[in-house]
Design an enzyme around this catalytic site. Structure first.
Site, PDB file in Angstrom:
ATOM      1  N   HIS A 186       0.793  -1.183  -0.037  1.00  0.00           N
ATOM      2  CA  HIS A 186       0.049  -0.056   0.052  1.00  0.00           C
ATOM      3  C   HIS A 186       0.921   1.372  -0.057  1.00  0.00           C
ATOM      4  CE1 HIS A 186       0.673   0.081   4.350  1.00  0.00           C
ATOM      5  NE2 HIS A 186       0.413   1.173   4.278  1.00  0.00           N
ATOM      6  N   TYR A 235       4.409   1.913  14.430  1.00  0.00           N
ATOM      7  CA  TYR A 235       4.760   2.925  13.297  1.00  0.00           C
ATOM      8  C   TYR A 235       4.075   4.289  13.801  1.00  0.00           C
ATOM      9  CZ  TYR A 235       0.061   1.138  11.441  1.00  0.00           C
ATOM     10  OH  TYR A 235      -1.283   0.975  11.401  1.00  0.00           O
TER      11      TYR A 235
END
Length: 153
Positions: free
Chosen positions: A53, A121
């Protein structure tokens, strides 16, 4: 495979003693910081591939505190000097660093080894379910043509 323009690795330092260790991950004065949007945590089981992605507005900073992952990046930015370049990073508990992934660079990972991997993240934007800045490609997308298989020596 060469270095994709704008991708930055920040080495991390473990300060260890007989009690364990301490490691600073990300500071607001780090060159790769940008701005804060969201921090997230995800776990994936052995053999899982989460790819690909990319984002048009969002930058990511990835860190794998446990387990091991093969991280694959592919530059989708037509104006980039590394357009259509692909590179792999091997990240995890035995190779600790932050990886800055700029917007427009497709990214994904495969869990290596026999135990789950954990990823932390950071993004410069918060996720908006009504207008997600996330564009998906298949893990075996023919334009990227990355071979995810492990090679024996």
């Amino acid at each position: 495979m060469g270095s994709i323009d704008g991708v930055v690795k920040k080495p991390l330092v473990k300060h260890s003693d007989d009690r364990g260790y301490f490691m600073e991950l990300l500071r607001k004065d780090d060159a790769i910081y940008g701005s804060f949007g969201q921090a997230s945590l995800s776990m994936s089981f052995p053999g899982v591939i989460k790819a690909f992605h990319y984002h048009q507005l969002q930058d990511d900073i990835w860190f794998f505190p446990s387990g091991h992952a093969q991280v694959v990046l592919h530059d989708m930015r037509k104006d980039s000097p590394t357009y259509r370049k692909t590179e792999a990073h091997y990240m995890g508990e035995d190779n600790s660093y932050l990886l800055f992934i700029p917007r427009g660079v497709a990214h994904g990972y495969r869990v290596l080894g026999l135990k789950p991997v954990t990823i932390v993240y950071f993004t410069n934007m918060a996720y908006d379910a009504n207008q997600p800045d996330e564009y998906r490609l298949a893990y075996d997308d023919p334009q990227i043509a990355f071979d995810w298989s492990t090679k024996s020596r």
